[in-house]
Design a protein around this motif. Sequence first.
Motif, PDB file in Angstrom:
ATOM      1  N   GLY A 132       0.811  -1.217   0.000  1.00 19.95           N
ATOM      2  CA  GLY A 132       0.000   0.000   0.000  1.00 19.95           C
ATOM      3  C   GLY A 132       0.841   1.262   0.000  1.00 19.95           C
ATOM      4  N   PHE A 133       1.934   1.266   0.782  1.00 20.38           N
ATOM      5  CA  PHE A 133       2.791   2.447   0.879  1.00 20.38           C
ATOM      6  C   PHE A 133       3.482   2.741  -0.449  1.00 20.38           C
ATOM      7  N   VAL A 134       4.077   1.701  -1.044  1.00 26.51           N
ATOM      8  CA  VAL A 134       4.797   1.902  -2.309  1.00 26.51           C
ATOM      9  C   VAL A 134       3.826   2.323  -3.417  1.00 26.51           C
ATOM     10  N   SER A 182       4.395   6.041  -5.287  1.00 26.92           N
ATOM     11  CA  SER A 182       5.093   5.941  -6.570  1.00 26.92           C
ATOM     12  C   SER A 182       4.072   5.792  -7.695  1.00 26.92           C
ATOM     13  N   ARG A 183       4.563   5.841  -8.910  1.00 25.79           N
ATOM     14  CA  ARG A 183       3.684   5.686 -10.073  1.00 25.79           C
ATOM     15  C   ARG A 183       3.667   4.252 -10.590  1.00 25.79           C
ATOM     16  N   VAL A 184       4.294   3.355  -9.844  1.00 23.11           N
ATOM     17  CA  VAL A 184       4.330   1.952 -10.258  1.00 23.11           C
ATOM     18  C   VAL A 184       2.955   1.321 -10.033  1.00 23.11           C
ATOM     19  N   LYS A 185       2.519   0.487 -10.980  1.00 21.20           N
ATOM     20  CA  LYS A 185       1.201  -0.129 -10.876  1.00 21.20           C
ATOM     21  C   LYS A 185       1.170  -1.199  -9.788  1.00 21.20           C
ATOM     22  N   GLU A 186      -0.061  -1.476  -9.308  1.00 19.72           N
ATOM     23  CA  GLU A 186      -0.216  -2.345  -8.144  1.00 19.72           C
ATOM     24  C   GLU A 186       0.318  -3.756  -8.370  1.00 19.72           C
ATOM     25  N   LEU A 227       7.079  -7.132  -6.655  1.00 18.30           N
ATOM     26  CA  LEU A 227       8.322  -6.679  -6.027  1.00 18.30           C
ATOM     27  C   LEU A 227       8.359  -7.010  -4.538  1.00 18.30           C
ATOM     28  N   VAL A 228       7.276  -6.725  -3.852  1.00 21.14           N
ATOM     29  CA  VAL A 228       7.245  -6.902  -2.398  1.00 21.14           C
ATOM     30  C   VAL A 228       7.295  -8.376  -2.013  1.00 21.14           C
TER      31      VAL A 228
END
Length: 294
Positions: free
Chosen positions: A92-94, A98-102, A108-109
Amino acid sequence: MVEDEHHPVLPCMDWLLEPLSHAFMVRALLVSALVGGVCGLLSCYMTLKGWALMGDAVSHAVLPGVVVAYALGLPFSLGAFVFGVGSVAAIGFVKQKSRVKEDTVIGLVFTGFFALGLVLVSKTRSNIDLTHILFGNVLGITAGDIQQTLLISALVLLLLLLFRRDLMLFCFDPTHARSIGINTGVLHYMLLGLLSLAAVVGLQTVGIILVVAMLVTPGATAYLLTDRFDRMTVLAVISSVLSSVFGVFVSYWTDSSTAGCIVLVQTAQFLLAFLFAPRHGVLRRSQGQLTGDL
């Protein structure tokens, strides 16, 4: 097993009864059925919400929590839950910052958390069996693990039943839910918390890697069989419980991975629904198209 000469025991009964003569098999069957029921019910909400990838993320992210809990002498479930919720917070924070899609953030996480868990396992001197964490060990489940599974399962079921209507509306139409005064933010994080708890109870049965199948496949199977949510939940629970029980029996007689057998049975159920579902099955729709063409 002694057979009467005039009334021979049917092979199918022998197939059914022999595993039940072992205490570890009885425990495995009961725990698998319970976890299957919990995951089956929750999978309906995961399917409607489109959270299959989120379930994958949470299930993998709990690995470092298990290792840290072991190192500190804490229950595995506590560490797994903390890291499961932590992974959700990180996603949720990232996503917000940022503009990176969910979907990219989720990938990544969960890979980062999972890699951290692998490093911790390699550096922590312990008797942790990575195979049991990754693929489950329901045949070797202890009394303490059973109590833990019962408590967590009861909590998940209770919350799902208490907030059933609100969660259903949140999954179907969150905008309408907000418009009538439902706090969708609370429901969002509660559902993610329940997902983390379900991943914890699934650790013993099918392990970290395959628990996502228990959280997705039963709901997807039931979704093909009915258009009503009430029926969907019933069908998903029945499907998940039956596949868990049958998978344990198959693993006993084939001397195969219990987790793998459970998930394979669930996959087979989905394929049958995919092909033969009364309204949404591929073959049924093909027949309808042929009839329409004629």
